[in-house]
Enzyme design. Structure first.
Site, short mmCIF file in Angstrom:
data_model
loop_
_atom_site.label_atom_id
_atom_site.label_comp_id
_atom_site.label_asym_id
_atom_site.label_seq_id
_atom_site.Cartn_x
_atom_site.Cartn_y
_atom_site.Cartn_z
N ASP A 83 43.19 3.78 57.38
CA ASP A 83 41.76 3.50 57.29
C ASP A 83 41.03 4.28 58.39
OD1 ASP A 83 39.52 2.15 56.30
OD2 ASP A 83 39.77 0.45 57.66
N HIS A 214 33.36 0.86 51.48
CA HIS A 214 33.73 0.26 52.77
C HIS A 214 32.77 -0.89 53.05
CE1 HIS A 214 36.66 3.12 54.64
NE2 HIS A 214 36.36 3.73 53.50
N ASP A 259 37.88 -6.43 55.50
CA ASP A 259 38.56 -6.75 56.76
C ASP A 259 37.93 -7.99 57.40
OD1 ASP A 259 39.95 -6.83 59.10
OD2 ASP A 259 39.18 -4.96 59.92
#
Ligand code: G3H
Ligand code: 13P
Ligand code: ZN
Length: 312
Positions: A83, A214, A259
């Site tokens: 990432d 993202h 995340d």
């Protein structure tokens, strides 16, 4: 099944109107929570490690953890992805050491430099059977866009995507349509709105090409509440509405990065455990609660946001 690249997964996801979750990994409990959820729901999954994660855990541990998860759940296609790789050298290190996918993030550099570095990574990675994601546009919260000119600076310019993909040879493209990293994505009191019109235009210019989002955590308020009720202090944490992500997943978006939501789940589990059991000091007890939350969050994402369940 060995750890795979995302090529076939993205083809199926594009055609099937769903997306693959790309979840960040930092330790064993997170890897377990994610992959147990994927296995239970028969979903392919991308496990991604940032440079920070590789530094924290040591990349070798992360690679071995994903290999272990793959051995334990051989039916689940798993991708091991870098990432936000900062440059060619970081990407090369991952290509050479067990990753099946890397991101070169030169989005903060001028267009021509972004093309040159992304192309260099793509050439090297492809020689080694590894796929590449690059990024075009600046990921920032919509609160940063205050005028038409600012809009242009923050969102991906659809006029650039064909040239970028053609000249770099990358396999997927991350674009900026109003998502941002972290737990504070939108101003309180404003309506969070992704620029799905830009996504549609990018998709029109790049038919069949996998797009990546993202900064796609939704910051579930039930976990924020648990954190704050148990000694935490997260004020005005706001994420991307899940229905907008679901909409994006139905179209060209094949990979959705999450995340922060896992961090919230882990933190909520641990904080609550400590408050409820001040006498405990066995890490398996509180990390176990964190892991259970990670699994529950990933299950929810797979079923209700990504739509990737029962796709194995
Ligand atoms: O995109 C950023 C990810 O959330 C990874 O964050 O660099 O703190 O590991 P990190
Ligand atoms: P979030 O902070 O929204 O979870 O984004 C994660 C991400 O984009 C990782 O690359
Ligand atoms: Zn990111």
């Amino acid at each position: 099944m060995p750890i795979v690249t995302s090529t076939e997964l993205f083809k199926k996801a594009y055609a099937g109107g769903y997306a693959i979750g790309a979840f960040n990994i930092n330790n064993m409990e997170i890897v377990q929570g994610i992959t147990d959820a994927a296995a239970e729901l028969k979903s392919p999954v991308i496990l991604q490690a940032s440079q920070g994660a590789r530094k924290y855990a040591n990349s070798v541990y992360l690679v071995k953890l994903v290999e272990a998860a793959s051995e334990l759940h051989p039916e689940v296609p798993m991708v091991l992805h870098l990432d936000h790789g900062a440059d060619f050298d970081v990407c090369k290190d991952c290509v050479d050491n067990g990753f099946t996918s890397v991101m070169i993030d030169y989005s903060g550099h001028p267009f021509e430099e972004n093309i040159a570095e992304s192309k260099k990574v793509a050439e090297y990675a492809h020689e080694h059977g590894v796929v590449v994601e690059a990024e075009l546009g600046t990921l920032a919260g919509v609160e940063d866009a205050v005028s038409v000119e600012a809009d242009k600076a923050f969102y991906t310019d659809p006029d650039q995507v064909e040239e970028f993909v053609k000249r770099t040879g990358v396999d997927s493209l991350a674009i900026a349509i109003g998502t941002s990293h972290g737990a504070y994505k939108f101003k309180p009191g404003t309506k969070p709105q992704l620029r799905l019109d830009i996504l549609a235009e990018v998709a029109r210019r790049l038919p069949g090409f996998p797009i990546v989002l993202h900064g796609s955590s939704s910051v579930p308020q039930e976990y924020v509440k648990i954190i704050n009720e148990n000694g935490g202090k997260l004020v005005d944490a706001i994420g991307v509405p899940e229905d907008q992500l679901r909409e994006a997943a139905k179209g060209a978006v094949c990979k959705i990065n999450i995340d922060s939501d896992l961090r919230l789940g882990m933190t909520a589990g641990i904080r609550k455990h400590f408050v409820e059991h001040p006498e405990h000091f066995d890490p398996r007890q509180y990390l176990g609660d964190g892991r259970a939350n990670v699994k529950a969050i990933v299950e929810h994402k797979i079923k209700d946001v990504l739509g990737s369940d029962n796709k194995i």
